[in-house]
Design a protein around this motif. Structure first.
Motif, PDB file in Angstrom:
ATOM      1  N   SER A 175       0.786  -1.239   0.000  1.00 10.92           N
ATOM      2  CA  SER A 175       0.000   0.000   0.000  1.00 10.92           C
ATOM      3  C   SER A 175       0.815   1.284   0.000  1.00 10.92           C
ATOM      4  N   HIS A 176       2.130   1.179  -0.181  1.00  8.07           N
ATOM      5  CA  HIS A 176       2.931   2.407  -0.301  1.00  8.07           C
ATOM      6  C   HIS A 176       4.223   2.124  -1.055  1.00  8.07           C
ATOM      7  N   VAL A 177       4.258   2.528  -2.314  1.00 13.47           N
ATOM      8  CA  VAL A 177       5.494   2.431  -3.109  1.00 13.47           C
ATOM      9  C   VAL A 177       5.622   3.652  -4.013  1.00 13.47           C
ATOM     10  N   HIS A 178       6.796   3.748  -4.636  1.00  9.85           N
ATOM     11  CA  HIS A 178       7.058   4.649  -5.765  1.00  9.85           C
ATOM     12  C   HIS A 178       7.722   3.740  -6.785  1.00  9.85           C
ATOM     13  N   THR A 179       7.101   3.549  -7.943  1.00 14.48           N
ATOM     14  CA  THR A 179       7.498   2.382  -8.717  1.00 14.48           C
ATOM     15  C   THR A 179       7.801   2.678 -10.172  1.00 14.48           C
TER      16      THR A 179
ATOM     17  N   ALA B  21      -0.088   7.501   5.038  1.00 15.49           N
ATOM     18  CA  ALA B  21       0.872   6.662   4.310  1.00 15.49           C
ATOM     19  C   ALA B  21       2.074   6.289   5.162  1.00 15.49           C
ATOM     20  N   HIS B  22       2.135   6.819   6.379  1.00  4.33           N
ATOM     21  CA  HIS B  22       3.164   6.479   7.368  1.00  4.33           C
ATOM     22  C   HIS B  22       2.503   6.528   8.740  1.00  4.33           C
ATOM     23  N   LEU B  23       3.235   6.043   9.743  1.00  2.62           N
ATOM     24  CA  LEU B  23       2.843   6.286  11.130  1.00  2.62           C
ATOM     25  C   LEU B  23       3.911   7.191  11.733  1.00  2.62           C
TER      26      LEU B  23
ATOM     27  N   THR C  62       5.534  -0.456   2.210  1.00  3.83           N
ATOM     28  CA  THR C  62       6.995  -0.446   2.379  1.00  3.83           C
ATOM     29  C   THR C  62       7.642   0.904   2.104  1.00  3.83           C
ATOM     30  N   ASP C  63       7.033   1.730   1.239  1.00  2.00           N
ATOM     31  CA  ASP C  63       7.667   2.949   0.736  1.00  2.00           C
ATOM     32  C   ASP C  63       8.897   2.615  -0.109  1.00  2.00           C
ATOM     33  N   ALA C  64       8.922   1.420  -0.694  1.00  2.00           N
ATOM     34  CA  ALA C  64      10.014   1.081  -1.613  1.00  2.00           C
ATOM     35  C   ALA C  64       9.994   2.057  -2.787  1.00  2.00           C
TER      36      ALA C  64
ATOM     37  N   ILE D 186      -5.625  10.645  -4.128  1.00  2.00           N
ATOM     38  CA  ILE D 186      -4.782  11.835  -4.036  1.00  2.00           C
ATOM     39  C   ILE D 186      -3.868  11.720  -2.827  1.00  2.00           C
ATOM     40  N   LYS D 187      -2.610  12.064  -3.039  1.00  2.00           N
ATOM     41  CA  LYS D 187      -1.629  12.062  -1.952  1.00  2.00           C
ATOM     42  C   LYS D 187      -1.329  13.512  -1.588  1.00  2.00           C
ATOM     43  N   VAL D 188      -1.186  13.759  -0.296  1.00  2.00           N
ATOM     44  CA  VAL D 188      -0.816  15.105   0.142  1.00  2.00           C
ATOM     45  C   VAL D 188       0.396  15.005   1.060  1.00  2.00           C
TER      46      VAL D 188
END
Ligand code: ZN
Length: 405
Positions: A58-62, A221-223, A313-315, A162-164
């Protein structure tokens, strides 16, 4: 083509089923249970293995290459929280069964000179022309009107949500990063909601998290990692029904920990190119004073309070200074951390399947049921009791197509 999988333990994304067989035909699961294979079906004997839905990160940049790495580790869908794809590129990914599927926020709402431009500078992408050559210029917003226009533009270009970016820089080693004002953030959130899109905030500190809550976002998207969760923030997140993707793997990297044990695991290094192994052995190390146990404790408290926890993961890119995480492999690491925090193995698996499917309205996946997409994993052992088993992947199906070993 029809495939009949027999003698499997089946975890449907929420719970273990009594049934031990499953039939898939073309792109979908057509039946669960039944003692005999349909005529002409290819039979897979799954004795000793667990069948479950493909993982959702649920969290990447790919990128296309990263989607390929992700699928090798059973991640059948990556949810991108900032990136860029043209509609044509999206269609190509959708139709390529050697890649994980992708959903994307496209370009996030961000302040001029704010996060993540400081990371892009590190990577040599600060030159607007560098963005232009890839088909876009990194836009920023300063006013409510600009925020509304940004949201409209990217929804039109195909943003799924949408991401902020709410980031003051304290745990990123860049204090005093410029930020959008609350009115601008709020306008962007309201516009997204008016267009039927969810809003997910980047917030890694408690202050930023409070700002995100005040703006009315749907998920985090994070804690936050600068404080242990107190009763007040736990109640606030639960009452707002905000989901949290803690990204424990990147939090650990920010605190200076490299994912050395993961990189040393033969089930990982046999599948991962050297550049990604080097990345796993890297780390951010921008917040070495952080207390990782506090973050684990916060996850446990939020989970107990009924807050939806999603595995992410934010990979992103294969660069050691932005390391500690890799596409696909680190999702397994995140599951291990979620169990370390106190989730049951089944709850951790749900955090990477049915829960993100529900929170992102991915109605065709994330669970095993007749009519749903055949994104399936066959795992040796029983990850519902031993989360370490998830890396023992025996077979992976993406949209009904079995990935070549
Ligand atoms: Zn990210």
């Amino acid at each position: 083509m029809t495939t009949y999988i027999a003698h499997a333990r089946i975890f449907d994304g929420e719970k273990l089923l009594d049934a031990q067989s499953l039939t898939l035909n073309g792109e979908i699961v057509t039946a669960i249970g039944g003692d005999t294979a349909p005529a002409g079906a290819e039979i897979v004997d799954a004795q000793g293995a667990t069948l479950m839905p493909g993982f959702i990160d649920s969290h990447v940049h790919t990128s296309v290459e990263s989607l390929r790495e992700a699928l090798k580790f059973g991640v059948t869908t990556e949810l991108e929280m900032q990136g860029y794809w043209t509609p044509q590129q999206r269609t190509e990914v959708n139709n390529d069964d050697t890649l994980a599927d992708v959903r994307s926020a496209l370009i996030a709402l961000m302040a001029k000179g704010g996060h993540p431009s400081e990371l892009m500078k590190d990577l040599g992408e600060h030159d607007p022309a560098a963005g232009e050559s890839k088909g876009w210029v990194m836009p920023s917003v300063s006013t409510p009107d600009e925020a509304r226009a940004h949201v409209n533009a990217f929804v039109q270009q195909g943003a799924d949500y949408i991401k902020v970016m709410i980031e003051e820089g304290t745990v990123m080693g860049r204090p005093d990063l410029p930020q959008m004002n609350p009115q601008t953030i709020r306008a962007g959130v309201e516009e997204a909601h008016a267009l039927g899109k969810r809003v997910i905030a980047h917030a890694i500190t408690l202050d930023a998290t409070r700002q995100a809550l005040e703006a009315g976002v749907d998920g985090l998207a994070h804690l936050f990692i600068d404080r242990k969760a107190d009763a007040q923030i736990i109640v606030a997140l639960a009452d707002a029904d905000v989901f949290v993707t803690p990204c424990l793997v990147i939090s650990s990297s920010l605190m200076g920990n490299a994912a050395t044990a993961l990189a040393d695991d033969p089930r990982v290094n046999s599948r991962l190119p050297q550049i990604w192994l080097d990345t796993l052995r890297g780390r951010f190390n921008t917040y070495p004073e952080g207390n990782f146990q506090h973050v684990l404790d916060s996850v446990a408290a939020l989970h107990s309070a009924g807050v939806d926890i999603l595995a992410g993961t934010d990979a992103s890119v294969p660069v050691a200074s932005h390391g500690g995480v890799a596409h696909g492999a680190s999702l397994h690491h995140e599951l291990q951390y979620l169990v370390q925090a106190g989730l049951t193995p089944s709850d951790a698996l749900a955090a990477a399947t049915s829960v993100p499917a529900r929170r992102f309205n991915l109605i065709d996946r994330g669970r095993i049921a007749p009519g749903l997409r055949a994104d399936l994993l066959l795992i040796d052992g029983d990850p519902t009791t031993s989360i370490n088993d998830t890396l023992d992947t025996r077979a992976i199906w993406r949209r009904g197509t079995r990935l070549a070993a």
